[in-house]
Design an enzyme around this catalytic site. Structure first.
Site, short mmCIF file in Angstrom:
data_model
loop_
_atom_site.label_atom_id
_atom_site.label_comp_id
_atom_site.label_asym_id
_atom_site.label_seq_id
_atom_site.Cartn_x
_atom_site.Cartn_y
_atom_site.Cartn_z
N LYS A 1 0.84 -1.20 0.00
CA LYS A 1 0.00 0.00 0.00
C LYS A 1 0.88 1.25 0.00
O LYS A 1 1.95 1.27 0.61
CB LYS A 1 -0.90 -0.03 1.24
CG LYS A 1 -1.97 1.04 1.30
CD LYS A 1 -2.85 0.80 2.54
CE LYS A 1 -3.93 1.86 2.68
NZ LYS A 1 -4.77 1.60 3.89
N SER B 1 -9.74 1.63 3.28
CA SER B 1 -8.98 2.48 2.37
C SER B 1 -8.03 1.71 1.45
O SER B 1 -7.50 2.28 0.48
CB SER B 1 -8.17 3.50 3.17
OG SER B 1 -7.22 2.86 4.00
N SER C 1 -9.56 -0.62 7.40
CA SER C 1 -8.97 -0.34 6.08
C SER C 1 -8.44 -1.57 5.36
O SER C 1 -8.29 -1.55 4.14
CB SER C 1 -7.85 0.69 6.21
OG SER C 1 -8.39 1.99 6.32
#
Length: 360
Positions: free
Chosen positions: A81, A159, A183
């Site tokens: 990420k 997210s 997330s």
């Protein structure tokens, strides 16, 4: 931007190597599928090293034909990420504000640990800007869509949106991501894969860019629970406890579930899952969980997460507010009204001692 990172040659205790089934040919098939799709306005990767990854998998495959013992994750591909430092890539956190920052000089501790365990770095994944949102929306780099929707119109959740889509489509086996209040787990659920938020301090946070210093932890997304456990074991050197027999597992279900606005299709699937668990011998208790509704309200208002996020961004907001996503920027600004920073930040170091004294 292509970044080459040489394979790390290490020796570790390990489970059965993955390389026999996961060589370059498997990656070629995955990348052929990736190349055939239109990622306009829904990018899942912000940086990649496809050719270097293919060469690295070939390296592991060649070693597998020798007598050498391979590390436990050799043959598995990994995505990271964009809020984790990866050497040679900009840690943009999915934001235009940081996209021209200097590339990271070294990788985050968790990325380095997985590389030592044999995982092959494939790409950096898209995310909600600064991880502040559960839908996966990103107005700068595009909003990934869940592979479960054949029309390609439904969001992937956030997210860690790009991470979940990459795993769900078989492009990556392991996705490194952060989890503040869902997330990793929310996009995993949206995309039909497994999201894991470990206990605090189980994984090293060095090189992770924070949203909330009280709630953030590094997490994982994998295609199965079994692989998630295997990756966790490679990171920590120990396995998680497995309750045995199944009767030792007790789960709570809110008795107010019908009042939470679930679609009937979702409610029906939930009941089916519950029946399967019950049939397996797992005990399920219906209990009041008013805190679920309270937490939803607090999340909407910002709470501690909002206050801490504002504290981390307040100086940049003052000089480059227009560079932020309009929704995220306003959400961050609102955090400044929740609790005066001068009151909250000095109190924060006292929390571990206070929670420890309660035995929780």
């Amino acid at each position: 931007m292509n970044t080459d990172v040489s394979p790390l040659h290490t020796q570790q205790d390990h489970a059965e190597p993955h390389i026999s089934a996961n060589g370059p040919a498997r990656l070629d098939r995955a990348l052929a599928d990736y190349a055939a799709r239109d990622w306009t306005d829904q990018a899942i990767f912000l940086n990649e090293r496809f050719e270097a990854a293919r060469a690295e998998l070939g390296h592991w495959q060649a070693l597998s034909r020798t007598s050498r013992e391979l590390p436990p994750l050799a043959g598995l591909t990994m995505t990271v990420k964009a809020c984790f430092d990866t050497a040679g890539w900009v840690s943009s956190c999915g934001s235009r504000v940081l996209q021209h920052a200097k590339p990271a000089m070294r990788s985050a501790a968790l990325v380095h640990k997985l590389r030592k365990a044999g995982a092959t770095l494939l790409a950096q994944t898209n995310m909600t800007e600064f991880a502040y949102g559960a839908l996966g929306v990103n107005t700068r780099f595009g909003t990934p869509r869940t592979p479960l929707d054949p029309t390609g119109t439904r969001i992937a959740g956030g997210s860690s949106s790009g991470a979940a889509v990459a795993v769900a489509r078989g492009y990556g086996d392991v996705a490194v991501c952060s989890d503040t209040s869902g997330s990793a787990r929310i996009p995993a659920a949206f995309c039909g894969v497994v999201g894991f938020k470990p206990s605090r301090a189980r994984y090293d946070t060095q090189g992770m860019h924070w949203l909330s210093t009280s709630f953030d932890v590094p997490g994982l997304i994998c295609p199965t629970v079994g692989l998630c456990r295997e990756v966790d074991r490679a990171i920590t050197g120990c396995g998680a406890d497995v309750p045995s027999p199944p009767l030792a597992i007790r789960l709570a279900v809110p008795c107010t579930l019908s009042d939470m606005g679930l679609d009937e299709d979702v409610h029906a699937l939930f009941r089916t899952c519950r029946d399967i668990l019950t049939a397996a011998g797992i005990t399920i208790h219906e209990i009041p969980l008013d805190s679920l509704m309270d937490s939803a309200r607090i999340a909407a208002e910002g709470g501690i997460i909002g206050a801490e996020a504002y504290a981390l961004h307040r100086h940049r907001l003052a000089t480059d507010f227009d560079g932020y996503d309009p929704v995220v920027g306003k959400r961050l600004l609102a955090g400044g009204k929740i609790l005066p920073i001068a009151m909250w930040m000095p109190c924060r170091p006292c929390l571990p001692a206070a929670t420890g004294s309660t035995g929780r």
